[in-house]
Design an enzyme around this catalytic site. Structure first.
Site, PDB file in Angstrom:
ATOM      1  N   GLU A  98       4.240  -5.081   7.264  1.00  0.00           N
ATOM      2  CA  GLU A  98       3.499  -3.973   7.876  1.00  0.00           C
ATOM      3  C   GLU A  98       3.916  -3.675   9.312  1.00  0.00           C
ATOM      4  O   GLU A  98       3.869  -2.525   9.754  1.00  0.00           O
ATOM      5  CB  GLU A  98       1.987  -4.256   7.850  1.00  0.00           C
ATOM      6  CG  GLU A  98       1.353  -4.144   6.469  1.00  0.00           C
ATOM      7  CD  GLU A  98       1.392  -5.426   5.669  1.00  0.00           C
ATOM      8  OE1 GLU A  98       2.133  -6.360   6.034  1.00  0.00           O
ATOM      9  OE2 GLU A  98       0.678  -5.491   4.646  1.00  0.00           O
ATOM     10  N   ALA A 136       0.877  -1.169   0.000  1.00  0.00           N
ATOM     11  CA  ALA A 136       0.000   0.000   0.000  1.00  0.00           C
ATOM     12  C   ALA A 136       0.916   1.221   0.000  1.00  0.00           C
ATOM     13  O   ALA A 136       2.068   1.153   0.457  1.00  0.00           O
ATOM     14  CB  ALA A 136      -0.887  -0.015   1.238  1.00  0.00           C
ATOM     15  N   GLY A 154       0.408  -4.826   0.897  1.00  0.00           N
ATOM     16  CA  GLY A 154      -0.794  -4.870   0.059  1.00  0.00           C
ATOM     17  C   GLY A 154      -0.562  -5.573  -1.268  1.00  0.00           C
ATOM     18  O   GLY A 154      -1.488  -6.161  -1.834  1.00  0.00           O
ATOM     19  N   GLU A 173      -0.982  -9.088  -0.564  1.00  0.00           N
ATOM     20  CA  GLU A 173      -2.403  -9.366  -0.288  1.00  0.00           C
ATOM     21  C   GLU A 173      -3.228  -9.433  -1.575  1.00  0.00           C
ATOM     22  O   GLU A 173      -4.109 -10.287  -1.705  1.00  0.00           O
ATOM     23  CB  GLU A 173      -2.949  -8.289   0.648  1.00  0.00           C
ATOM     24  CG  GLU A 173      -2.312  -8.390   2.023  1.00  0.00           C
ATOM     25  CD  GLU A 173      -2.671  -7.223   2.918  1.00  0.00           C
ATOM     26  OE1 GLU A 173      -2.179  -6.102   2.649  1.00  0.00           O
ATOM     27  OE2 GLU A 173      -3.447  -7.414   3.855  1.00  0.00           O
TER      28      GLU A 173
HETATM   29  N1  COA Z   1       4.622   3.109  -0.676  1.00  0.00           N
HETATM   30  C1  COA Z   1       4.980   4.263  -1.266  1.00  0.00           C
HETATM   31  N2  COA Z   1       6.089   4.388  -2.005  1.00  0.00           N
HETATM   32  C2  COA Z   1       6.859   3.292  -2.149  1.00  0.00           C
HETATM   33  C3  COA Z   1       6.537   2.072  -1.569  1.00  0.00           C
HETATM   34  C4  COA Z   1       5.344   1.991  -0.807  1.00  0.00           C
HETATM   35  N3  COA Z   1       4.927   0.849  -0.244  1.00  0.00           N
HETATM   36  N4  COA Z   1       7.504   1.168  -1.879  1.00  0.00           N
HETATM   37  C5  COA Z   1       8.388   1.819  -2.643  1.00  0.00           C
HETATM   38  N5  COA Z   1       8.010   3.108  -2.802  1.00  0.00           N
HETATM   39  C6  COA Z   1       8.686   4.163  -3.566  1.00  0.00           C
HETATM   40  C7  COA Z   1       9.891   4.700  -2.818  1.00  0.00           C
HETATM   41  O1  COA Z   1       9.510   5.658  -1.853  1.00  0.00           O
HETATM   42  C8  COA Z   1      10.691   5.279  -3.955  1.00  0.00           C
HETATM   43  O2  COA Z   1      10.115   6.515  -4.323  1.00  0.00           O
HETATM   44  P1  COA Z   1      11.083   7.796  -4.613  1.00  0.00           P
HETATM   45  O3  COA Z   1      11.936   7.364  -5.775  1.00  0.00           O
HETATM   46  O4  COA Z   1      10.133   8.880  -4.939  1.00  0.00           O
HETATM   47  O5  COA Z   1      11.881   8.004  -3.367  1.00  0.00           O
HETATM   48  C9  COA Z   1      10.410   4.300  -5.097  1.00  0.00           C
HETATM   49  O6  COA Z   1       9.196   3.638  -4.769  1.00  0.00           O
HETATM   50  C10 COA Z   1      11.488   3.259  -5.285  1.00  0.00           C
HETATM   51  O7  COA Z   1      11.658   2.599  -4.043  1.00  0.00           O
HETATM   52  P2  COA Z   1      13.069   2.423  -3.303  1.00  0.00           P
HETATM   53  O8  COA Z   1      12.813   2.234  -1.843  1.00  0.00           O
HETATM   54  O9  COA Z   1      13.979   3.529  -3.697  1.00  0.00           O
HETATM   55  O10 COA Z   1      13.589   1.076  -3.972  1.00  0.00           O
HETATM   56  P3  COA Z   1      14.604   0.019  -3.357  1.00  0.00           P
HETATM   57  O11 COA Z   1      14.909  -0.923  -4.453  1.00  0.00           O
HETATM   58  O12 COA Z   1      15.745   0.714  -2.679  1.00  0.00           O
HETATM   59  O13 COA Z   1      13.795  -0.750  -2.201  1.00  0.00           O
HETATM   60  C11 COA Z   1      11.885  -1.899  -1.272  1.00  0.00           C
HETATM   61  C12 COA Z   1      12.699  -1.565  -2.544  1.00  0.00           C
HETATM   62  C13 COA Z   1      10.658  -2.677  -1.735  1.00  0.00           C
HETATM   63  C14 COA Z   1      12.736  -2.776  -0.337  1.00  0.00           C
HETATM   64  C15 COA Z   1      11.471  -0.601  -0.553  1.00  0.00           C
HETATM   65  O14 COA Z   1      10.915   0.285  -1.490  1.00  0.00           O
HETATM   66  C16 COA Z   1      10.477  -0.803   0.551  1.00  0.00           C
HETATM   67  O15 COA Z   1      10.833  -1.269   1.626  1.00  0.00           O
HETATM   68  N6  COA Z   1       9.201  -0.444   0.316  1.00  0.00           N
HETATM   69  C17 COA Z   1       8.162  -0.522   1.301  1.00  0.00           C
HETATM   70  C18 COA Z   1       7.732  -1.944   1.524  1.00  0.00           C
HETATM   71  C19 COA Z   1       6.632  -1.998   2.566  1.00  0.00           C
HETATM   72  O16 COA Z   1       6.819  -1.719   3.726  1.00  0.00           O
HETATM   73  N7  COA Z   1       5.436  -2.385   2.109  1.00  0.00           N
HETATM   74  C20 COA Z   1       4.290  -2.517   2.961  1.00  0.00           C
HETATM   75  C21 COA Z   1       3.489  -1.270   2.983  1.00  0.00           C
HETATM   76  S1  COA Z   1       2.016  -1.482   3.954  1.00  0.00           S
END
Ligand code: COA
Length: 259
Positions: A133, A65, A110, A113
């Site tokens: 989460e 999400a 999400g 999910e």
């Molecule tokens: N919500 C909003 N934005 C997200 C996102 C999320 N769940 N997951 C990734 N993004 C965005 C990042 O903020 C980044 O945006 P920016 O370029 O404007 O800063 C872009 O997507 C690329 O992500 P980034 O984190 O730079 O890539 P990465 O390869 O270094 O890391 C992940 C990948 C998946 C490990 C990392 O993005 C992450 O931990 N995301 C959240 C995962 C999460 O907690 N999901 C559950 C949410 S309820």
């Protein structure tokens, strides 16, 4: 329609692509609304025999999400967001055709999910799955606490939800979360092959099979078996059933019409 979901048709197949690659296809209100509307429309379209759901770009199915959209949410807004996610998952689960998830990268929170609402999943070797989460001080809100356990068993579901661990494709295969792991570049072709095979069958039979498997999951076995009997008998009134059996006896390939 907006641009956060791409919907394409290839004959009887529908291909849906979550399309916010810059944000790793994070699920915001717009994307959820588009998914909701797309599955609502496809579910009324009798020409759809199978759907494939995947993510745009090379990195993610959906990384969760949208955290930026959630950061200022009130309790009431969070409730509505969760209900929207549940509605989308329910639409996928109840669609009268199979939905195959093609996990081309991160399927987190999400994203995992939405994947769990699909009938079954194929993963690229690059895929990473999890319910992280708890790292944000929340829990899964689109059905992850329930559907993950139904797919992989309650012990493993608890472990994934409590630790927030992210697992690779091979581990996801080992615990039964995905059905197969394929080389990254072959994912789309592999999933299309399976979807095309399903689409070549009697569509009414596939729809009933999906409905009975889904409806029977949480009811006593005798009730579930009664649902099966009802659907089995009902299919005997279809042209597809007559064609399928006749084709077998005539040693030819059945030509199903979905009637
Ligand atoms: N919500 C909003 N934005 C997200 C996102 C999320 N769940 N997951 C990734 N993004 C965005 C990042 O903020 C980044 O945006 P920016 O370029 O404007 O800063 C872009 O997507 C690329 O992500 P980034 O984190 O730079 O890539 P990465 O390869 O270094 O890391 C992940 C990948 C998946 C490990 C990392 O993005 C992450 O931990 N995301 C959240 C995962 C999460 O907690 N999901 C559950 C949410 S309820």
């Amino acid at each position: 329609m907006g641009t956060t979901l791409i919907t394409e048709r290839d004959g009887a197949l529908a291909l849906l692509t979550l399309n916010r690659p810059d944000k790793l296809n994070a699920l915001n209100a717009e994307l959820l609304a588009e998914l909701d509307a797309a599955f609502e429309a496809l579910s009324r379209d009798a020409t759809v025999a199978c759907a494939i759901l995947t993510g745009a770009g090379d990195k993610a199915f959906a990384a969760g999400a949208d955290i930026a959209a959630m950061v200022e949410m009130t309790t009431e807004q969070a409730r509505a967001f969760s209900e929207t996610g549940h509605r989308v998952c329910s639409r996928i689960e109840r669609a009268p055709f199979p939905v195959i998830g093609a996990l081309n990268g991160f399927a987190l929170g999400g994203g995992c999910e939405i994947a769990l609402a699909c009938d079954f999943l194929y993963a690229s070797e690059k895929a990473k799955l999890g319910q992280p989460e708890v790292n944000l001080g929340i829990i899964p809100g689109f059905g992850g606490t329930q559907r993950l356990a139904r797919r992989v068993g309650i012990g493993r579901a608890r472990e994934l939800c409590y630790t927030g661990d992210v697992i690779g494709a091979d581990e996801a295969l080992r615990i039964g979360l995905v059905n197969a792991v394929v080389p990254h570049g072959e994912l789309t072709a592999k999933v299309k092959d399976v979807a095309t095979k399903i689409a070549s069958k009697g569509r009414l039979a596939i729809a009933q099979c999906k409905r009975v498997v889904f409806s029977g999951e949480d009811v006593p076995l005798d009730v579930a078996n009664a649902l099966e009997t009802q659907a089995f008998a009902m299919l005997f009134g279809t042209d597809d059933r007559r064609e399928g059996m006749k084709a077998f006896l005539e040693k030819r390939k059945a030509d199903f019409k979905g009637r």
